[in-house]
Design a protein around this motif. Structure first.
Motif, short mmCIF file in Angstrom:
data_model
loop_
_atom_site.label_atom_id
_atom_site.label_comp_id
_atom_site.label_asym_id
_atom_site.label_seq_id
_atom_site.Cartn_x
_atom_site.Cartn_y
_atom_site.Cartn_z
N GLY A 71 0.57 -1.27 -0.10
CA GLY A 71 -0.04 0.01 0.11
C GLY A 71 0.81 1.32 0.04
N ARG A 72 1.97 1.32 0.55
CA ARG A 72 2.76 2.35 0.80
C ARG A 72 3.28 2.76 -0.52
N TYR A 73 3.74 1.76 -1.36
CA TYR A 73 4.25 1.87 -2.76
C TYR A 73 3.40 2.47 -3.70
N VAL A 74 1.97 2.01 -3.36
CA VAL A 74 0.98 2.51 -4.17
C VAL A 74 0.80 3.86 -3.98
N ASP A 75 0.78 4.19 -2.82
CA ASP A 75 0.56 5.61 -2.28
C ASP A 75 1.72 6.60 -2.76
N ALA A 76 2.82 6.00 -2.97
CA ALA A 76 4.04 6.62 -3.50
C ALA A 76 3.97 7.21 -4.89
N GLY A 77 3.00 6.41 -5.66
CA GLY A 77 2.81 6.71 -6.97
C GLY A 77 3.19 5.55 -8.07
N CYS A 78 3.56 4.27 -7.51
CA CYS A 78 3.88 3.09 -8.39
C CYS A 78 2.57 2.53 -9.06
N GLU A 79 2.45 2.70 -10.23
CA GLU A 79 1.22 1.80 -10.95
C GLU A 79 1.28 0.38 -11.08
N ILE A 80 2.47 0.02 -11.11
CA ILE A 80 2.75 -1.39 -11.32
C ILE A 80 3.51 -1.97 -9.91
N LEU A 81 3.13 -3.06 -9.25
CA LEU A 81 3.85 -3.75 -8.28
C LEU A 81 4.07 -5.14 -8.55
N ILE A 82 5.66 -5.56 -8.36
CA ILE A 82 6.05 -6.67 -8.76
C ILE A 82 6.41 -7.41 -7.28
N VAL A 83 5.59 -8.43 -6.89
CA VAL A 83 6.26 -9.16 -5.94
C VAL A 83 6.63 -10.62 -6.25
N HIS A 84 7.58 -11.00 -5.36
CA HIS A 84 8.28 -12.24 -5.54
C HIS A 84 7.56 -13.46 -5.40
N ALA A 85 7.48 -14.47 -6.03
CA ALA A 85 6.52 -15.85 -5.73
C ALA A 85 7.48 -16.48 -4.27
N GLU A 86 8.74 -15.93 -4.06
CA GLU A 86 9.55 -16.63 -3.09
C GLU A 86 9.00 -16.16 -1.95
N THR A 87 8.44 -15.03 -1.71
CA THR A 87 7.99 -14.35 -0.62
C THR A 87 6.67 -14.19 -0.27
N ALA A 88 5.80 -14.87 -1.08
CA ALA A 88 4.15 -14.55 -0.78
C ALA A 88 3.89 -16.03 -0.59
N PRO A 89 3.77 -16.69 0.55
CA PRO A 89 3.07 -17.77 0.89
C PRO A 89 1.73 -17.96 0.58
N HIS A 90 1.02 -16.71 0.35
CA HIS A 90 -0.47 -16.64 0.01
C HIS A 90 -0.49 -15.96 -1.20
N LEU A 91 0.10 -16.29 -2.16
CA LEU A 91 0.27 -15.50 -3.56
C LEU A 91 -0.87 -15.00 -4.05
N HIS A 92 -2.07 -15.88 -4.10
CA HIS A 92 -3.34 -15.23 -4.59
C HIS A 92 -3.74 -14.06 -3.83
N ARG A 93 -3.61 -14.24 -2.52
CA ARG A 93 -4.42 -13.18 -1.74
C ARG A 93 -3.44 -11.88 -1.98
N THR A 94 -2.00 -12.03 -2.06
CA THR A 94 -1.15 -10.94 -2.19
C THR A 94 -1.30 -10.26 -3.32
N LEU A 95 -1.42 -10.93 -4.61
CA LEU A 95 -1.99 -10.32 -5.87
C LEU A 95 -3.09 -9.46 -6.05
N ALA A 96 -4.22 -10.27 -5.30
CA ALA A 96 -5.61 -9.78 -5.38
C ALA A 96 -5.29 -8.38 -4.65
N ARG A 97 -4.67 -8.37 -3.29
CA ARG A 97 -4.62 -7.17 -2.51
C ARG A 97 -4.10 -5.94 -3.62
N VAL A 98 -2.95 -6.20 -4.42
CA VAL A 98 -2.53 -5.32 -5.10
C VAL A 98 -3.36 -4.69 -6.10
#
Length: 228
Positions: free
Chosen positions: A81-108
């Motif tokens: 959320g902080r990086y979206v608020d900073a003005g980033c239109e695209i957020l890339i998350v690592h599969a290795e760091t997101a144990p609930h990847l569906h939830r993380t991507l949906a949140r973005v």
């Protein structure tokens, strides 16, 4: 096969002068880049520390082109959320760091940003095959993340091709991004394998003819590789 996505040349600002990042963003925009990537490192998932959201927000007012944040962090859910608020239109998350990847991507997506997922060189494509319908882009790392200026791992090209084929098989129109060691001698191989978003850092900044020439040269090489 889905319609090819446009070629995009996207700089990493890691080689930039951190004391004048706003001006560096302006110079990149004037050089004709398609957007700017911020390599966000937390000192935990990768060894280095780089850009907090306040730094990115301070640069946002200087240019209109899109920003993407490559979150090389152990807790993307907490920071997204902080990086979206900073003005980033695209957020890339690592599969290795997101144990609930569906939830993380949906949140973005809920935050109003475009979700993307990244794979380290040793991480198989299978790690993301069941979330491709949730993302707009897959990033295949062609170096191990954490440092700029590393050599391109050419053996990642079959992995790029695997991601592209999987997206096509599912009828998905996805960007496939590569990051690490992209320059005049490596960009054709990445594009031929199926990448259309090319992250370049050191190659842009070390071009003796300047950023504008570097961007134009990489774009021309990428387009020629696609046409061949």
């Amino acid at each position: 096969m889905t319609e090819p996505r446009p070629i995009s040349i996207v700089p990493s600002v890691l080689p930039a002068d951190f004391s004048r990042l706003g001006e560096e963003c302006v110079a990149l925009a004037e050089a004709g880049v398609d957007r700017i990537q911020w390599d966000v490192m937390d000192g935990r998932f990768v060894p280095n520390l780089t850009f907090g959201p306040d730094v990115i927000a301070s640069c946002r007012k200087h240019v209109d082109i899109p920003f993407e944040a490559h979150l090389m962090v152990l807790d993307p859910d907490e920071l997204a959320g902080r990086y979206v608020d900073a003005g980033c239109e695209i957020l890339i998350v690592h599969a290795e760091t997101a144990p609930h990847l569906h939830r993380t991507l949906a949140r973005v997506r809920e935050l109003g940003a475009s979700p993307a997922v990244a794979l380290n060189p040793a991480t198989p494509v299978a790690a993301v095959q069941h979330v491709l319908d949730l993302v707009d882009m897959v990033l295949v790392m062609t170096v191990n993340p954490g440092f700029g200026g590393q050599d391109y791992i050419a053996t990642m090209e079959p992995k790029v091709a695997e991601v592209r084929a999987l997206a096509d098989a599912q009828g998905l129109t996805l960007d496939v991004e590569v990051d690490g060691g992209i320059g005049p001698s490596t960009i054709a191989g990445a594009v031929t394998a199926g990448a259309n978003v090319l992250i370049a850092g050191s190659a842009l900044y070390r071009d003796p003819e300047g950023l504008g020439h570097a961007v134009s040269d990489l774009r021309a090489r990428a387009e020629a590789a696609r046409a061949s």
